[in-house]
Write a protein that holds these residues in place. Structure first.
Motif, PDB file in Angstrom:
ATOM      1  N   LEU A  34      -7.759 -36.275  -5.935  1.00 48.10           N
ATOM      2  CA  LEU A  34      -6.618 -37.160  -5.692  1.00 48.10           C
ATOM      3  C   LEU A  34      -5.591 -36.493  -4.782  1.00 48.10           C
ATOM      4  O   LEU A  34      -5.035 -37.118  -3.879  1.00 48.10           O
ATOM      5  N   LYS A  35      -5.340 -35.209  -5.018  1.00 52.75           N
ATOM      6  CA  LYS A  35      -4.358 -34.500  -4.191  1.00 52.75           C
ATOM      7  C   LYS A  35      -4.863 -34.326  -2.765  1.00 52.75           C
ATOM      8  O   LYS A  35      -4.090 -34.385  -1.807  1.00 52.75           O
ATOM      9  N   SER A  45      -4.354 -42.055  -0.837  1.00 53.81           N
ATOM     10  CA  SER A  45      -3.632 -42.251  -2.092  1.00 53.81           C
ATOM     11  C   SER A  45      -2.373 -41.404  -2.092  1.00 53.81           C
ATOM     12  O   SER A  45      -2.346 -40.312  -1.537  1.00 53.81           O
ATOM     13  N   THR A  46      -1.311 -41.923  -2.696  1.00 51.71           N
ATOM     14  CA  THR A  46      -0.100 -41.126  -2.858  1.00 51.71           C
ATOM     15  C   THR A  46       0.089 -40.685  -4.308  1.00 51.71           C
ATOM     16  O   THR A  46       1.115 -40.078  -4.635  1.00 51.71           O
ATOM     17  N   VAL A  47      -0.882 -41.000  -5.163  1.00 48.41           N
ATOM     18  CA  VAL A  47      -0.766 -40.556  -6.552  1.00 48.41           C
ATOM     19  C   VAL A  47      -0.811 -39.034  -6.581  1.00 48.41           C
ATOM     20  O   VAL A  47      -1.617 -38.407  -5.910  1.00 48.41           O
ATOM     21  N   HIS A  48       0.093 -38.427  -7.351  1.00 46.16           N
ATOM     22  CA  HIS A  48       0.185 -36.964  -7.391  1.00 46.16           C
ATOM     23  C   HIS A  48       0.279 -36.509  -8.851  1.00 46.16           C
ATOM     24  O   HIS A  48       1.368 -36.364  -9.405  1.00 46.16           O
ATOM     25  N   PRO A  49      -0.878 -36.274  -9.500  1.00 48.45           N
ATOM     26  CA  PRO A  49      -0.852 -35.835 -10.902  1.00 48.45           C
ATOM     27  C   PRO A  49      -0.137 -34.501 -11.047  1.00 48.45           C
ATOM     28  O   PRO A  49      -0.396 -33.563 -10.289  1.00 48.45           O
ATOM     29  N   ILE A  50       0.762 -34.425 -12.002  1.00 49.69           N
ATOM     30  CA  ILE A  50       1.484 -33.181 -12.278  1.00 49.69           C
ATOM     31  C   ILE A  50       1.344 -32.871 -13.761  1.00 49.69           C
ATOM     32  O   ILE A  50       1.684 -33.694 -14.614  1.00 49.69           O
TER      33      ILE A  50
END
Length: 225
Positions: free
Chosen positions: A27-28, A83-88
């Protein structure tokens, strides 16, 4: 002779990480300019068939990462994934959770829309009953809709467009009081109310109100306005 070994290039990521870790790494990597499957597979040193399984998981409406629904989409026409999703992942102690929630609470009125409220809700929904009890006694407002489904929130078309502007993506633009279409890279101007489109031989400055429509550079499809 000294041989340089690049672990990132020669280790298969899916062999050294579990499914959740790999999906987060993937994703990143998808942030920024759109990427085709071949380029993604080469970066992770895996076959396109193996990559397809991972991509299909991320495209599934039932896909979850740490209890949060996350779904990516294929950019039609270009066959790119973006994608702009950024799991943290934050392994915070309770004092740090308290500080984070208090900071968000103080910032809630300074950010337009539901952004801060949504972030707070995602954090609170992950807390244990014990943590919630302690935080309530510390005068932190942790009341939220616990029945609301947790999922990644897609950004608006305008926000996606502004992100692409910063990346130097090409567009076709039609402006008021300007003959024909202009092809080039749009950038925000130092004046926050203005923009610049840079072509091969000139720059045109304009304001948001001057825009009639913006078209995709490759497909000529209208994407904004």
């Amino acid at each position: 002779m000294e041989i340089y070994f690049d672990e990132e290039k020669f280790c298969k990521h899916e062999d050294v990480t579990n499914s959740t870790e790999f999906k987060i790494i993937l994703l990143k990597y998808l942030q920024g300019e759109g990427k085709r499957r071949k380029k993604i597979a080469e970066y992770f040193n895996i076959s396109e068939r193996s990559l397809s399984n991972r991509i299909n998981e991320l495209q599934s409406i039932d896909n979850q990462i740490l209890g949060i629904k996350i779904q990516i989409e294929l950019e039609r026409g270009r066959n790119n994934y973006n994608s702009t999703v950024h799991p943290i992942f934050l392994a915070l102690n309770l004092s740090e959770v308290y500080g984070l929630l208090l900071t968000l609470e103080n910032a809630e009125n300074s950010i337009y829309g539901e952004t801060i409220k949504d972030i707070k809700s995602d954090i609170i929904n992950q807390l244990t009953d014990c943590a919630k009890t302690i935080l309530r006694n510390s005068d932190v407002n942790i009341e939220t809709d616990t029945q609301k489904e947790k999922h990644f929130r897609n950004e608006s078309k305008k926000t996606q467009l502004l992100t692409n502007m910063k990346l130097g993506t090409r567009y076709i633009i039609k402006l008021k009081n300007h003959n024909g279409l202009i092809k080039g890279i749009i950038r925000p101007h130092s004046n926050s109310n203005s923009y610049i489109i840079k072509t091969a031989n000139k720059e045109v400055q304009f304001k948001a109100g001057d825009v009639i429509e913006i078209l995709d550079f490759k497909t000529n499809k209208k994407i904004y306005y």
